[in-house]
Structures are given as C-alpha cells and as structure tokens.
Design a protein around this motif. Structure first.
Motif, PDB file in Angstrom:
ATOM      1  N   PHE A  11       0.811  -1.217   0.000  1.00 37.89           N
ATOM      2  CA  PHE A  11       0.000   0.000   0.000  1.00 37.89           C
ATOM      3  C   PHE A  11       0.846   1.270   0.000  1.00 37.89           C
ATOM      4  CE2 PHE A  11      -3.229  -3.085   1.212  1.00 37.89           C
ATOM      5  CZ  PHE A  11      -4.266  -2.680   0.388  1.00 37.89           C
ATOM      6  N   SER A  12       2.137   1.102  -0.302  1.00 38.43           N
ATOM      7  CA  SER A  12       2.968   2.263  -0.594  1.00 38.43           C
ATOM      8  C   SER A  12       3.061   2.473  -2.105  1.00 38.43           C
ATOM      9  CB  SER A  12       4.377   2.076  -0.009  1.00 38.43           C
ATOM     10  OG  SER A  12       5.078   1.055  -0.700  1.00 38.43           O
ATOM     11  N   LYS A  13       2.320   1.654  -2.879  1.00 33.36           N
ATOM     12  CA  LYS A  13       2.315   1.751  -4.338  1.00 33.36           C
ATOM     13  C   LYS A  13       1.029   2.449  -4.798  1.00 33.36           C
ATOM     14  CE  LYS A  13       6.009  -0.649  -3.992  1.00 33.36           C
ATOM     15  NZ  LYS A  13       7.295   0.087  -3.955  1.00 33.36           N
ATOM     16  N   PRO A  14       1.143   3.475  -5.653  1.00 28.79           N
ATOM     17  CA  PRO A  14      -0.054   4.216  -6.098  1.00 28.79           C
ATOM     18  C   PRO A  14      -1.121   3.329  -6.737  1.00 28.79           C
ATOM     19  CG  PRO A  14       1.946   5.387  -6.719  1.00 28.79           C
ATOM     20  CD  PRO A  14       2.383   4.049  -6.194  1.00 28.79           C
ATOM     21  N   ARG A  15      -0.703   2.312  -7.518  1.00 27.61           N
ATOM     22  CA  ARG A  15      -1.687   1.448  -8.188  1.00 27.61           C
ATOM     23  C   ARG A  15      -2.565   0.743  -7.163  1.00 27.61           C
ATOM     24  NH1 ARG A  15      -2.509  -2.175 -12.613  1.00 27.61           N
ATOM     25  NH2 ARG A  15      -4.496  -3.167 -12.116  1.00 27.61           N
ATOM     26  N   MET A  16      -1.987   0.309  -6.049  1.00 24.60           N
ATOM     27  CA  MET A  16      -2.767  -0.381  -5.023  1.00 24.60           C
ATOM     28  C   MET A  16      -3.786   0.564  -4.388  1.00 24.60           C
ATOM     29  SD  MET A  16      -1.920  -3.594  -4.836  1.00 24.60           S
ATOM     30  CE  MET A  16      -2.456  -4.085  -3.187  1.00 24.60           C
ATOM     31  N   VAL A  17      -3.370   1.782  -4.116  1.00 19.96           N
ATOM     32  CA  VAL A  17      -4.290   2.748  -3.500  1.00 19.96           C
ATOM     33  C   VAL A  17      -5.391   3.124  -4.491  1.00 19.96           C
ATOM     34  CG1 VAL A  17      -4.477   5.019  -2.420  1.00 19.96           C
ATOM     35  CG2 VAL A  17      -2.471   3.598  -1.996  1.00 19.96           C
ATOM     36  N   ALA A  18      -5.032   3.270  -5.754  1.00 21.26           N
ATOM     37  CA  ALA A  18      -6.036   3.575  -6.773  1.00 21.26           C
ATOM     38  C   ALA A  18      -7.070   2.449  -6.865  1.00 21.26           C
ATOM     39  CB  ALA A  18      -5.364   3.792  -8.126  1.00 21.26           C
ATOM     40  N   ASP A  19      -6.615   1.189  -6.892  1.00 25.18           N
ATOM     41  CA  ASP A  19      -7.548   0.050  -6.960  1.00 25.18           C
ATOM     42  C   ASP A  19      -8.379  -0.061  -5.685  1.00 25.18           C
ATOM     43  OD1 ASP A  19      -6.616  -0.470  -9.445  1.00 25.18           O
ATOM     44  OD2 ASP A  19      -5.824  -2.459  -9.023  1.00 25.18           O
ATOM     45  N   LEU A  20      -7.793   0.305  -4.554  1.00 23.71           N
ATOM     46  CA  LEU A  20      -8.537   0.298  -3.295  1.00 23.71           C
ATOM     47  C   LEU A  20      -9.707   1.276  -3.364  1.00 23.71           C
ATOM     48  CD1 LEU A  20      -8.698  -0.559  -0.243  1.00 23.71           C
ATOM     49  CD2 LEU A  20      -7.224   1.415   0.225  1.00 23.71           C
ATOM     50  N   GLN A  32     -14.170  11.014 -10.147  1.00 23.30           N
ATOM     51  CA  GLN A  32     -13.625  12.340 -10.439  1.00 23.30           C
ATOM     52  C   GLN A  32     -12.191  12.514  -9.931  1.00 23.30           C
ATOM     53  OE1 GLN A  32     -16.426  15.602  -9.517  1.00 23.30           O
ATOM     54  NE2 GLN A  32     -17.962  14.041  -9.088  1.00 23.30           N
ATOM     55  N   LEU A  33     -11.645  11.496  -9.287  1.00 22.22           N
ATOM     56  CA  LEU A  33     -10.290  11.600  -8.756  1.00 22.22           C
ATOM     57  C   LEU A  33      -9.253  11.462  -9.867  1.00 22.22           C
ATOM     58  CD1 LEU A  33     -10.662   9.387  -5.540  1.00 22.22           C
ATOM     59  CD2 LEU A  33     -10.754  11.881  -5.694  1.00 22.22           C
ATOM     60  N   ASP A  34      -8.190  12.221  -9.774  1.00 27.96           N
ATOM     61  CA  ASP A  34      -7.080  12.136 -10.719  1.00 27.96           C
ATOM     62  C   ASP A  34      -6.038  11.180 -10.125  1.00 27.96           C
ATOM     63  OD1 ASP A  34      -5.023  12.434 -12.485  1.00 27.96           O
ATOM     64  OD2 ASP A  34      -4.557  14.518 -11.940  1.00 27.96           O
ATOM     65  N   PHE A  35      -6.142   9.894 -10.459  1.00 27.70           N
ATOM     66  CA  PHE A  35      -5.293   8.890  -9.827  1.00 27.70           C
ATOM     67  C   PHE A  35      -3.821   9.044 -10.227  1.00 27.70           C
ATOM     68  CE2 PHE A  35      -9.481   6.815  -9.556  1.00 27.70           C
ATOM     69  CZ  PHE A  35      -9.505   6.589  -8.197  1.00 27.70           C
ATOM     70  N   ASP A  36      -3.552   9.734 -11.326  1.00 29.85           N
ATOM     71  CA  ASP A  36      -2.159   9.987 -11.707  1.00 29.85           C
ATOM     72  C   ASP A  36      -1.464  10.930 -10.725  1.00 29.85           C
ATOM     73  OD1 ASP A  36      -2.332   8.365 -13.944  1.00 29.85           O
ATOM     74  OD2 ASP A  36      -2.922  10.006 -15.271  1.00 29.85           O
ATOM     75  N   SER A  37      -2.261  11.637  -9.923  1.00 31.31           N
ATOM     76  CA  SER A  37      -1.686  12.600  -8.978  1.00 31.31           C
ATOM     77  C   SER A  37      -1.455  12.013  -7.591  1.00 31.31           C
ATOM     78  CB  SER A  37      -2.613  13.822  -8.856  1.00 31.31           C
ATOM     79  OG  SER A  37      -3.830  13.465  -8.187  1.00 31.31           O
ATOM     80  N   LEU A  38      -1.723  10.727  -7.396  1.00 30.85           N
ATOM     81  CA  LEU A  38      -1.575  10.115  -6.071  1.00 30.85           C
ATOM     82  C   LEU A  38      -0.178  10.365  -5.507  1.00 30.85           C
ATOM     83  CD1 LEU A  38      -3.482   6.731  -6.394  1.00 30.85           C
ATOM     84  CD2 LEU A  38      -3.698   8.319  -4.472  1.00 30.85           C
ATOM     85  N   GLU A  39      -0.162  10.806  -4.261  1.00 34.28           N
ATOM     86  CA  GLU A  39       1.109  11.158  -3.622  1.00 34.28           C
ATOM     87  C   GLU A  39       1.079  10.702  -2.164  1.00 34.28           C
ATOM     88  OE1 GLU A  39       3.542  15.222  -2.329  1.00 34.28           O
ATOM     89  OE2 GLU A  39       1.815  15.343  -3.692  1.00 34.28           O
ATOM     90  N   LYS A  40       2.077   9.933  -1.766  1.00 35.21           N
ATOM     91  CA  LYS A  40       2.174   9.456  -0.389  1.00 35.21           C
ATOM     92  C   LYS A  40       2.891  10.509   0.457  1.00 35.21           C
ATOM     93  CE  LYS A  40       3.847   5.503   2.309  1.00 35.21           C
ATOM     94  NZ  LYS A  40       4.883   6.212   3.092  1.00 35.21           N
ATOM     95  N   LEU A  41       2.321  10.811   1.640  1.00 34.84           N
ATOM     96  CA  LEU A  41       2.893  11.823   2.524  1.00 34.84           C
ATOM     97  C   LEU A  41       3.694  11.159   3.633  1.00 34.84           C
ATOM     98  CD1 LEU A  41      -0.154  14.241   2.890  1.00 34.84           C
ATOM     99  CD2 LEU A  41       1.602  14.186   1.114  1.00 34.84           C
TER     100      LEU A  41
END
Length: 331
Positions: A11-20, A32-41
């Motif tokens: 779950f440190s991978k953007p693809r996993m969070v997007a699929d979640l 409406q979410l822009d999944f290409d912009s996923l950023e881990k803080l």
C-alpha cells in the motif's frame, strides 16, 4: 495476526491505493479523482496517548480544484481494537493541524476533505464501533453537540466472492489470496495476477506482491528454502505448479500403498481420480452460484459431464467472465 511489513509495502504503491478506492469506496465522486496525482505523505504523528504506527499511511489525490486526503490504517491485530474510532479521530485532528500549519486549505478557505479508512485482516469479525458517537455516553439534548466522525471499514474476511470479483483489481486479488488456503486456489489467482501485472511499469508492485506472498506459501506447505532464491512472480507460479504435481503424486502413492494392503490398487486409483473430479465440479458450481446466482439445469449438466481440463479452464476464467453465457456459449 501480526504486523506484516509487506502489507505496508504493497500500500505504498499508487496502483494499489487507486484500486482500493476504485473497487471498495462506493461513492460516485471516486470517478472524479485524478489517480495519476496520487502522492504518499511522510507523516509520523504522536499524541499524548496514541503513537503513529508504521502500518498507518496518508495519501493525497487531486479532486477538482484541490486535494482529497486518504487516512489509511492497516490493522493486523487478531484482537479487535474497540477504540479505533477514537484513534482515527485523533489522527484526523493531528492531520488537520498539520495542514493548517502548511496553509493547505481549499480555495474557499476551508479544510480539505479526508477519507478515513481501516483495512482489517484478522480472523475474528470486526465488532468495534465505526463512529465516535457510538462510543460516548450522552444526555438528553446533548447528542447534537457530540462529535460526528465515522471511518470506512474493510473487513477482509467478511467480504463476499461477488464483492471481490473485480477484474484487474489488485486489491481484490490481494484479499482473495489472503483468504485462500488451498494451493490450487492460490495458483489460479496467481495466474490472473501475473497477467494483470505485465510490463515494466508494474515491476515495483510485482516485488511487493512477491514479498507478501512468500509467507503465505510457507503456510501452505511450500518449502521455505526453495522460496529464498525466487525473485519473480512467474517463478512462484512455475514452482507452485510443479510442487502441486509432486503433492498429487505423493497423495496417489500413499493411496496406492494403502490400497495394496487391501487388494484394491486399481479401484483406489480410479477413486482418487473421481474424487479429484468431484472436488473440481463442486468448487466450480459453488463459485458459479456465488457469482451468478442459481444455475440452470443445463449448465449443471455440462459441469457434471466435463472432464478435468475443461473444469480447470472454467475455474481460471470465472473471475473475469461477465456472464454465464460467456463461459457457456452453447447455452
């Protein structure tokens, strides 16, 4: 169930969070979410009573003109935490304090939206309140002043097969693998997963799945020493398929030895083959019913008449088939 660092790696991978979010947050705004912009803080909040754990992560993703924050907790404990709502509420307050300090507000000078989400993979069903209000004693006329906070719970072990039948969704595949105990089920899911993770863009996700999968295979009688040298999911598939053939031969040999003692060698061999066919047919009909509802008699008849190769082919195709007519075009 103990803390598993491989889960955090997944779950440190953007693809996993997007699929979640795509597969398990039933809200129209997800589209409406822009999944290409996923950023881990990188956050490590500490309060007087609660310490930020290594398995707790915060992501943000572009939503319209601003950001949506995802406060994600992965709960590995076998014991249900009765005060999870309080923990998340405190984390939310700390997150908002941090966002205010960084002047991360919306164009209308409001705080950005946050989705608090808990993934739980313990054996016991989750029974703790998901709302802070459910944890509080109140007085007549006081309820309207109590905090209204709720988190979204994903209790892996209680998700149904139909809820997990999401073609191409890596989180659904993870949850199905988590609850698989038979090597044949793991092998079928692994074949699908490898197909979904083709290409260099998924190299890191492949590595994360491999790190998570090895302990699962050890629990299914796979020799741990053989896993140490494996560095690719395809190798796991190959070795698991070979190992299953060895197990089948061992089981047959054990059965033959017992049969010889009783003078029933030939009958036992046939019985083993018929038992394997019955098991495949039973498994297929169960999965078909869970996915598509009650089966027509003609389809039940086809399943009962089919031999092993056809049954195995249907079992591989069932997760991605949109309807019965795709699997059984003659009906």
């Amino acid at each position: 169930m103990t803390h598993d660092p491989a889960y955090k790696l997944l779950f440190s991978k953007p693809r996993m969070v997007a699929d979640l979010l795509r597969g398990f947050v039933p809200q129209p705004w997800v589209e409406q979410l822009d999944f290409d912009s996923l950023e881990k803080l990188n956050v490590h909040y500490v309060s007087d009573t609660l310490r930020w754990r290594e398995s707790d992560v915060v992501w943000r993703v572009r939503f319209r003109e601003g950001w949506l924050y995802v406060l994600l907790l992965i709960e590995f404990q076998s014991r249900v935490d009765p005060f999870m709502a309080l923990r998340l509420w405190v984390y939310l307050g700390l997150l908002y304090q941090d966002l205010l300090a960084q002047k991360q507000v919306t164009p209308s000078s409001k705080l950005p939206p946050v989705l608090p989400l808990v993934i739980y993979n313990g054996d016991q069903a989750w029974t703790a309140p998901t709302q802070v209000a459910e944890m509080l004693e109140t007085l007549p006329g006081l309820a309207c002043y109590q905090p209204r906070f709720e988190y979204l719970l994903l209790d892996e072990g209680r998700l149904t097969d139909s809820e997990l039948a999401l073609p191409g969704n890596l989180v659904a595949a993870l949850f199905r693998l988590e609850n698989s105990r038979e090597p044949a089920d793991i092998l079928n899911l692994l074949r699908l997963l490898i197909g979904w993770l083709k290409g260099p863009d998924y190299a890191e996700v492949n590595d994360a799945f491999l790190a998570w999968l090895k302990p699962l295979l050890v629990r299914t009688r796979f020799p741990e020493d053989q896993l140490q040298a494996i560095d690719d999911l395809y190798e796991v598939q190959t070795m698991l398929a070979e190992r299953m053939q060895t197990w089948i031969q061992e089981w047959k040999q054990q059965g033959l030895e017992e049969g010889r003692k009783k003078g029933l060698e030939q009958g036992l061999e046939q019985g083993l083959e018929q038992g394997e066919l019955r098991s495949l047919r039973r498994t297929l009909k169960k999965q078909l019913s869970q996915r598509f509802g009650a089966l027509p008699e003609r389809i039940e008849y086809q399943v009962e008449q089919a031999e092993k190769p056809q049954l195995e082919q249907w079992l591989e195709q069932i997760l991605e088939a949109p309807s019965l007519t795709v699997l059984f075009p003659d009906t």
